[in-house]
Write a protein that holds these residues in place. Structure first.
Motif, short mmCIF file in Angstrom:
data_model
loop_
_atom_site.label_atom_id
_atom_site.label_comp_id
_atom_site.label_asym_id
_atom_site.label_seq_id
_atom_site.Cartn_x
_atom_site.Cartn_y
_atom_site.Cartn_z
N SER A 159 0.84 -1.15 -0.08
CA SER A 159 -0.01 -0.02 -0.03
C SER A 159 0.84 1.10 0.00
CB SER A 159 -1.07 0.08 1.16
OG SER A 159 -0.35 -0.07 2.42
N GLU A 160 2.24 1.13 0.45
CA GLU A 160 2.88 2.35 0.35
C GLU A 160 4.33 1.86 0.03
OE1 GLU A 160 2.70 5.53 3.41
OE2 GLU A 160 0.94 4.34 4.53
N LYS A 161 5.08 2.76 -0.54
CA LYS A 161 6.37 2.36 -0.85
C LYS A 161 7.41 3.75 -0.54
CE LYS A 161 9.67 1.53 -4.64
NZ LYS A 161 10.01 1.14 -6.00
N LYS A 162 8.55 3.67 0.31
CA LYS A 162 9.13 4.66 0.33
C LYS A 162 10.87 4.30 0.15
CE LYS A 162 6.09 6.67 3.93
NZ LYS A 162 5.74 7.96 3.17
N ILE A 163 11.49 5.34 -0.32
CA ILE A 163 12.89 5.17 -0.23
C ILE A 163 13.80 6.31 0.55
CG2 ILE A 163 15.07 4.72 -1.83
CD1 ILE A 163 13.17 4.13 -4.10
N LEU A 164 14.27 6.17 1.50
CA LEU A 164 14.76 6.79 2.47
C LEU A 164 15.95 6.87 2.96
CD1 LEU A 164 11.48 7.06 4.91
CD2 LEU A 164 12.19 8.88 3.07
N GLY A 194 11.20 1.04 2.38
CA GLY A 194 10.33 0.78 3.49
C GLY A 194 9.07 0.52 2.80
N PHE A 195 8.22 -0.41 3.02
CA PHE A 195 7.01 -0.88 2.44
C PHE A 195 5.83 -0.97 3.69
CE2 PHE A 195 10.26 -2.16 -0.15
CZ PHE A 195 9.83 -1.89 -1.61
#
Length: 200
Positions: A159-164, A194-195
């Motif tokens: 539902s969410e994908k982040k590259i941090l 991060g997912f």
């Protein structure tokens, strides 16, 4: 004389190899970080995991009277579209810091319902040919299957994908449905993927 030297060299190599295997086995079995061994390594994103654990420990659970189905004994995570599958083990902590085995993902229970059943989980691993080589290919909407006790499989959706950067916390929206946070660190690039996976 050359025969003695050959035997001595062979004995030395055998001893060193045996010692290396023993030290690596010791690390895994006794959960200790030993210099020169490589069976477990310290996680680069300590803050990422710690902040997620704190954040989700306060998640408000649903007031529905039904109990949450147990998701105990996590065995494997699979992403069918990418033919990726990774074995899951319990999280490892050594002297207050998170560690991992290079070839697996590790699971942390984040919170429990009123009956003591763990609701949400965090899975962490590193980008690797032995785990998930291309986390950038994981996209929102993809199906993710988690195999758990007794061969049961629960289906989730990204539902969410982040590259941090590894210094940033993973903040995702909380849902009433069960969630699994998947953190894949890439220390070589000083980032992590991060997912948020939501049970469907």
């Amino acid at each position: 004389m050359s025969g003695i030297l050959s035997k001595t060299a062979l004995a030395s190599v055998t001893f060193l190899f045996t010692a290396f295997v023993f030290v690596n086995t010791y690390e895994v079995v006794f959960n200790r970080d030993v210099a020169f061994a490589q069976s477990i390594t310290k996680v680069a994103g300590q803050q990422v995991i710690n902040s997620s654990v704190r954040d989700f420990s306060t998640k408000i659970s649903s007031e529905e009277p039904e109990t949450t189905a147990p998701l105990d004994g996590l065995n494997q995570i699979t992403i069918p579209a990418l033919t990726m599958h990774v074995k899951i083990e319990e999280a490892r902590k050594v002297e207050g810091e998170w560690y991992q085995r290079p070839s697996v993902a590790h699971a942390i229970g984040l919170n429990k319902d009123q009956y003591g059943t763990t609701i949400d989980y965090l899975l962490y691993t590193s980008k690797s040919w032995r785990t998930i080589p291309n986390p950038d290919q994981i996209e929102k909407g993809m199906e993710v299957n988690i195999e758990h006790s007794g061969g049961a499989v629960s289906t989730f959706e990204v539902s969410e994908k982040k590259i941090l950067p590894l210094t940033s916390s993973l903040l995702v929206g909380k849902t009433e449905a069960r969630q699994v946070l998947l953190v894949i660190e890439d220390p070589n690039s000083n980032v992590y993927y991060g997912f948020s996976l939501v049970n469907v």
